[in-house]
Design an enzyme around this catalytic site. Structure first.
Site, short mmCIF file in Angstrom:
data_model
loop_
_atom_site.label_atom_id
_atom_site.label_comp_id
_atom_site.label_asym_id
_atom_site.label_seq_id
_atom_site.Cartn_x
_atom_site.Cartn_y
_atom_site.Cartn_z
N LYS A 26 -4.45 50.18 -95.99
CA LYS A 26 -5.43 51.28 -96.12
C LYS A 26 -4.79 52.50 -96.79
O LYS A 26 -5.34 53.07 -97.71
CB LYS A 26 -5.98 51.68 -94.74
CG LYS A 26 -6.66 50.57 -93.99
CD LYS A 26 -7.20 51.03 -92.64
CE LYS A 26 -6.15 51.50 -91.65
NZ LYS A 26 -5.17 50.47 -91.24
N ARG A 58 -12.50 54.88 -85.79
CA ARG A 58 -11.84 53.71 -85.22
C ARG A 58 -12.53 53.22 -83.96
O ARG A 58 -12.07 52.24 -83.36
CB ARG A 58 -10.42 54.13 -84.83
CG ARG A 58 -9.32 53.50 -85.63
CD ARG A 58 -8.05 54.18 -85.17
NE ARG A 58 -6.87 53.46 -85.47
CZ ARG A 58 -6.07 53.76 -86.49
NH1 ARG A 58 -6.36 54.72 -87.31
NH2 ARG A 58 -4.97 53.08 -86.65
N ARG A 111 8.01 48.28 -93.97
CA ARG A 111 7.43 49.51 -94.55
C ARG A 111 8.41 50.69 -94.49
O ARG A 111 9.06 50.91 -93.49
CB ARG A 111 6.15 49.87 -93.81
CG ARG A 111 5.64 51.25 -94.18
CD ARG A 111 4.22 51.46 -93.76
NE ARG A 111 4.06 51.50 -92.33
CZ ARG A 111 2.89 51.68 -91.74
NH1 ARG A 111 1.80 51.80 -92.46
NH2 ARG A 111 2.80 51.71 -90.43
N ARG A 126 8.56 54.17 -89.49
CA ARG A 126 7.81 54.76 -88.38
C ARG A 126 8.23 54.14 -87.05
O ARG A 126 8.43 52.94 -86.96
CB ARG A 126 6.30 54.51 -88.61
CG ARG A 126 5.65 55.64 -89.34
CD ARG A 126 4.26 55.34 -89.80
NE ARG A 126 3.35 54.77 -88.82
CZ ARG A 126 2.08 54.48 -89.09
NH1 ARG A 126 1.58 54.71 -90.28
NH2 ARG A 126 1.29 53.95 -88.17
N ARG A 150 -0.75 47.65 -81.25
CA ARG A 150 -1.68 48.28 -82.21
C ARG A 150 -2.69 47.24 -82.71
O ARG A 150 -3.87 47.54 -82.88
CB ARG A 150 -0.90 48.88 -83.38
CG ARG A 150 -0.24 50.20 -83.01
CD ARG A 150 0.83 50.62 -84.00
NE ARG A 150 0.37 50.75 -85.35
CZ ARG A 150 1.15 50.69 -86.44
NH1 ARG A 150 2.44 50.48 -86.31
NH2 ARG A 150 0.65 50.85 -87.62
#
Ligand code: AP5
Length: 218
Positions: free
Chosen positions: A15, A90, A129, A162, A173
């Protein structure tokens, strides 16, 4: 009339990556609820202190905090023509509040691209990431590596991983996404706004598909 685009998809679907690229193309601000929370945590604001514990566990920040934060952001001058929303709404309660906020601004949601990626790919994407400290530019050590390891191609700032990309937190998550956010797929399908995009393709292919569907809807 201002036009709003909502990017929907599980954690790691792309996203943020896609929203950064598409926002440039259409000259819309890219509003990421996760980025706004992380900025508040970095600046030790009241909101940041309240959000921190939820984010560290991979749980959602309560609706009332999230909705007022996004409302404040959408009321700013740079959203007068519209915006790309990444990570909000969300929950069904957030989606209903968004409709009201946008109606008060004279706008509406025009399209909801749902970036679909198989669950097993998500974990690989998140564990590789790297994000830049200055502007949040997103890289992946295999699929989208920076030219120089640890340094952002765009602004030269340091890249970091992160805390909520740690394996156990990622699993939570994804679980939270299936419980609380997936119902929005049906919600936006019923509203005739959902456009499913295959997110398991090279980044440039996904961007092109998104640009096509968005330009038809706005
Ligand atoms: P948030 O920051 O929104 O995280 P998320 O939804 O879990 O999504 P991510 O940012 O992890 O993934 P992404 O889909 O943007 O993927 P990316 O482009 O980075 O939220 C964090 C937390 O904040 C939440 O857990 C919650 O606590 C809180 N929060 C936020 N919004 C909230 C809300 N509305 N309500 C309540 N709480 C909220 O890509 C991932 C990796 O894959 C990158 O390395 C990238 O380079 C790579 N990649 C991307 N596309 C491709 C591709 N096509 N092929 C190969 N690699 C790719």
């Amino acid at each position: 009339m201002p036009k709003f685009i909502v990017f929907l998809g599980p954690p790691g679907a792309g996203k943020g990556t896609q929203a950064q690229l598409v926002a440039k193309e259409f000259d819309f601000p890219h509003i990421s609820s996760g980025d706004i929370f992380r900025e508040n945590i970095k600046n030790r604001t009241d909101l940041g202190l309240k959000a921190k514990g939820y984010m560290e566990q991979g749980d959602l920040v309560p609706d009332e905090l999230t909705i007022s934060m996004i409302q404040e952001r959408l009321e700013r001058e740079d959203c007068r023509d519209g915006a790309i929303l990444d990570g909000f709404p969300r929950t069904p309660a957030q989606a209903k509040s968004l409709e009201k906020i946008l109606a008060d601004l004279g706008g509406q949601v025009n399209i909801v691209p749902f970036i679909n990626v198989p669950e097993e790919v998500l974990v690989r994407r998140l564990s590789g990431r790297w994000i830049c400290r200055a502007e949040g530019h997103v890289f992946h050590e295999l699929h989208n590596p920076p030219k120089k390891a640890g340094i952002c191609d765009y602004d030269g700032s340091e890249l970091y991983q992160r805390e909520d990309d740690e394996e156990e937190t990622v699993k939570n998550r994804i679980k939270v996404y299936f419980q609380k956010t997936r119902p929005l797929i049906e919600y936006y399908q019923t509203a005739g706004l959902l456009k499913e995009i295959d997110g398991d393709k090279p980044i440039n292919d996904v961007v092109e598909e998104l640009k096509n569907v968005i330009s038809q809807a706005i």
